[in-house]
Design a protein around this motif. Structure first.
Motif, PDB file in Angstrom:
ATOM      1  N   ALA A   1      -5.388  -2.906 -20.001  1.00  0.00           N
ATOM      2  CA  ALA A   1      -6.811  -2.602 -19.955  1.00  0.00           C
ATOM      3  C   ALA A   1      -7.394  -2.898 -18.578  1.00  0.00           C
ATOM      4  CB  ALA A   1      -7.553  -3.399 -21.023  1.00  0.00           C
ATOM      5  N   LEU A   2      -7.027  -4.037 -18.005  1.00  0.00           N
ATOM      6  CA  LEU A   2      -7.565  -4.416 -16.706  1.00  0.00           C
ATOM      7  C   LEU A   2      -7.101  -3.458 -15.616  1.00  0.00           C
ATOM      8  CD1 LEU A   2      -9.403  -6.606 -15.576  1.00  0.00           C
ATOM      9  CD2 LEU A   2      -7.387  -8.025 -15.172  1.00  0.00           C
ATOM     10  N   ALA A   3      -5.828  -3.079 -15.665  1.00  0.00           N
ATOM     11  CA  ALA A   3      -5.329  -2.101 -14.704  1.00  0.00           C
ATOM     12  C   ALA A   3      -6.043  -0.761 -14.882  1.00  0.00           C
ATOM     13  CB  ALA A   3      -3.818  -1.926 -14.863  1.00  0.00           C
ATOM     14  N   GLY A   4      -6.278  -0.371 -16.133  1.00  0.00           N
ATOM     15  CA  GLY A   4      -6.980   0.874 -16.388  1.00  0.00           C
ATOM     16  C   GLY A   4      -8.415   0.838 -15.901  1.00  0.00           C
ATOM     17  N   LEU A   5      -9.101  -0.275 -16.125  1.00  0.00           N
ATOM     18  CA  LEU A   5     -10.476  -0.402 -15.643  1.00  0.00           C
ATOM     19  C   LEU A   5     -10.522  -0.340 -14.121  1.00  0.00           C
ATOM     20  CD1 LEU A   5     -11.978  -3.191 -17.955  1.00  0.00           C
ATOM     21  CD2 LEU A   5     -12.449  -0.733 -18.007  1.00  0.00           C
ATOM     22  N   ALA A   6      -9.560  -0.982 -13.467  1.00  0.00           N
ATOM     23  CA  ALA A   6      -9.533  -0.957 -12.005  1.00  0.00           C
ATOM     24  C   ALA A   6      -9.357   0.466 -11.497  1.00  0.00           C
ATOM     25  CB  ALA A   6      -8.400  -1.850 -11.490  1.00  0.00           C
ATOM     26  N   ARG A   7      -8.418   1.214 -12.098  1.00  0.00           N
ATOM     27  CA  ARG A   7      -8.201   2.592 -11.665  1.00  0.00           C
ATOM     28  C   ARG A   7      -9.443   3.447 -11.871  1.00  0.00           C
ATOM     29  NH1 ARG A   7      -3.658   2.085 -14.779  1.00  0.00           N
ATOM     30  NH2 ARG A   7      -4.467   3.629 -16.257  1.00  0.00           N
TER      31      ARG A   7
ATOM     32  N   LEU B   1       0.829  -1.205   0.000  1.00  0.00           N
ATOM     33  CA  LEU B   1       0.000   0.000   0.000  1.00  0.00           C
ATOM     34  C   LEU B   1       0.864   1.255   0.000  1.00  0.00           C
ATOM     35  CD1 LEU B   1      -2.759  -0.902   2.629  1.00  0.00           C
ATOM     36  CD2 LEU B   1      -2.718  -1.362   0.180  1.00  0.00           C
ATOM     37  N   PRO B   2       0.505   2.251  -0.809  1.00  0.00           N
ATOM     38  CA  PRO B   2       1.226   3.531  -0.745  1.00  0.00           C
ATOM     39  C   PRO B   2       0.941   4.227   0.575  1.00  0.00           C
ATOM     40  CG  PRO B   2      -0.688   3.715  -2.167  1.00  0.00           C
ATOM     41  CD  PRO B   2      -0.573   2.267  -1.805  1.00  0.00           C
TER      42      PRO B   2
ATOM     43  N   THR C   1     -14.846   6.550  -5.565  1.00  0.00           N
ATOM     44  CA  THR C   1     -14.355   7.415  -4.492  1.00  0.00           C
ATOM     45  C   THR C   1     -14.778   8.865  -4.685  1.00  0.00           C
ATOM     46  OG1 THR C   1     -12.242   7.644  -5.658  1.00  0.00           O
ATOM     47  CG2 THR C   1     -12.356   5.991  -3.909  1.00  0.00           C
ATOM     48  N   ARG C   2     -15.076   9.255  -5.919  1.00  0.00           N
ATOM     49  CA  ARG C   2     -15.411  10.652  -6.185  1.00  0.00           C
ATOM     50  C   ARG C   2     -16.919  10.915  -6.201  1.00  0.00           C
ATOM     51  NH1 ARG C   2     -10.938  11.802 -11.004  1.00  0.00           N
ATOM     52  NH2 ARG C   2      -9.198  10.822  -9.881  1.00  0.00           N
TER      53      ARG C   2
ATOM     54  N   ARG D   1      -4.677   4.122  -2.419  1.00  0.00           N
ATOM     55  CA  ARG D   1      -4.547   2.900  -1.618  1.00  0.00           C
ATOM     56  C   ARG D   1      -5.567   1.852  -2.041  1.00  0.00           C
ATOM     57  NH1 ARG D   1      -1.823   3.480   3.167  1.00  0.00           N
ATOM     58  NH2 ARG D   1      -3.412   2.687   4.572  1.00  0.00           N
ATOM     59  N   LEU D   2      -6.771   2.293  -2.342  1.00  0.00           N
ATOM     60  CA  LEU D   2      -7.776   1.342  -2.802  1.00  0.00           C
ATOM     61  C   LEU D   2      -7.386   0.761  -4.170  1.00  0.00           C
ATOM     62  CD1 LEU D   2     -10.389  -0.166  -2.493  1.00  0.00           C
ATOM     63  CD2 LEU D   2     -11.644   1.894  -3.191  1.00  0.00           C
ATOM     64  N   THR D   3      -6.824   1.581  -5.029  1.00  0.00           N
ATOM     65  CA  THR D   3      -6.355   1.077  -6.323  1.00  0.00           C
ATOM     66  C   THR D   3      -5.283   0.016  -6.132  1.00  0.00           C
ATOM     67  OG1 THR D   3      -6.855   3.171  -7.422  1.00  0.00           O
ATOM     68  CG2 THR D   3      -5.287   1.723  -8.520  1.00  0.00           C
TER      69      THR D   3
END
Length: 375
Positions: free
Chosen positions: A269-275, A176-177, A282-283, A354-356
């Protein structure tokens, strides 16, 4: 419940499904009776009230959960907790959302067991973390385990258990960051138009309470207008909920299409969808409202949302099938639902970065490419 009749069990199963999908406040005795194939008045042969159904469901579920975990003997790890979750899978939906409706001492009995499960999940973390980090990973593990109560995917229990074990292991080893106090996130410019302002405010109210408990007067008051004025734009509360959920589903579909169009590989793509999913949740509360209350919309809207949800999940499943070829499509679908549930549950309280990190760990991807999935 007497006489060995199967009807009490059918009624409890029906109540578990309906309460879990729509919430206790939105379900009536006649709804439960119809789902179980009996008449409304006959329910009272076995249960004193709708509340009696709720308390019986909760107390029975936590008793079975406690017994299943104790059967394993050694201190509970995430595998033991996953076995417990599978044991009470049908009741997990109502355990997740309806505990606040319990009265004393019932809520105390249920909370005692669930607190013990939380403590076990915290002890399962092999990494010595600061309290704040441990809170995030513990909540993510519990959310992952409870996610199997949010869907009815027909996947063998052993295959589901493998996914839960893998996802929990990934969460517990996630890097986690550093935490950011009060991060300045771009939440967008507040809408000027009354209609959009009402939808934005309604989303927040639906996120905090069950739709059945939110009034049109409360929605109107939140933007400083009279309740009667809301009917210039909406025919009633169901229409407001419909619009909130449809708006969230369309934004998610647009973001999915945009990420796919800009990605060169399935991992990217999967990393992008997760972000993007974490960012949306969150917003703004609308995505959580969609996931939690989509089935409480009008029939036509609920059907449209169901189709859109299946299409979105299919995109994620297809990508996971490419990045984790050893998994069945059913297992990929279970992992997608677990990911969505973790985002739903943690996006209120955990900052976006952190959630990402938690979600990309679960999926076995990050911005730089694939990671070896935990098996």
């Amino acid at each position: 419940m007497t006489g060995g009749s199967p009807r009490p069990r059918r009624l409890l199963d029906a109540a578990a499904d309906l309460f879990g999908a729509r919430g206790y406040a939105a379900v009536g005795i006649d709804d439960v009776a119809a789902a179980a194939g009996v008449s409304g008045p006959s329910v009272y042969r076995w249960f004193d009230s709708k509340y009696d159904l709720l308390r019986t469901l909760h107390l029975t579920a936590v008793e079975r959960l406690e017994r299943r975990i104790a059967r394993e003997g050694a201190p509970a790890d995430h595998h033991t907790l996953a076995l417990g979750a599978l044991t009470v899978r049908r009741s997990l939906g109502t355990l997740r959302r309806d505990r606040p409706h319990l009265h004393d001492p019932d809520i105390g009995s249920v909370t005692t067991v669930l607190d013990a499960v939380t403590a076990a999940a915290r002890r399962a973390d092999p990494v010595l973390r600061p309290s704040r980090d441990s809170d995030v990973t513990t909540r993510a593990v519990l959310s992952t385990l409870s996610s199997i109560g949010t869907h009815r995917l027909a996947v063998p229990a052993a295959a589901v258990l493998e996914v839960l074990d893998s996802a929990c292991a990934a969460v517990l080893s996630a890097d986690l960051p550093d935490a950011v106090d009060d991060p300045e996130l771009p939440h967008g410019v507040p809408p000027v138009g009354r209609r959009d302002a009402l939808l934005r405010s309604a989303a927040s109210l639906f996120d905090e309470s069950e739709p059945a408990e939110v009034t049109m007067a409360a929605i109107a008051s939140s933007v400083g207008i009279a309740a009667s004025s809301t009917y210039r734009w909406f025919g009633g509360k169901t229409v407001v909920l419909d619009e909130v959920c449809l708006g969230a589903a369309r934004r998610a579909a647009d973001e999915t299409a945009r990420v796919l169009a800009r990605s060169d590989t399935p991992h990217q793509a999967l990393a992008g969808l997760a972000r993007r999913r974490v960012a949306l949740a969150t917003r703004s509360p609308a995505l959580r409202v969609l996931r939690r209350h989509g089935l409480s919309t009008g029939p036509a809207t609920a059907r449209e949302l169901t189709v859109m949800a299946r299409q979105e999940r299919a995109e994620w499943v297809n990508l996971l099938a490419s990045t984790m070829p050893g998994r069945s499509r059913g297992q990929s679908a279970v992992l997608v639902e677990a990911t969505f549930t973790v985002v739903d549950d943690l996006s209120r309280h955990v900052d976006e970065r952190r959630l990402t990190a938690v979600v990309t760990a679960m999926l076995g991807v990050d911005d730089s490419g694939p990671r070896s999935p935990h098996r």
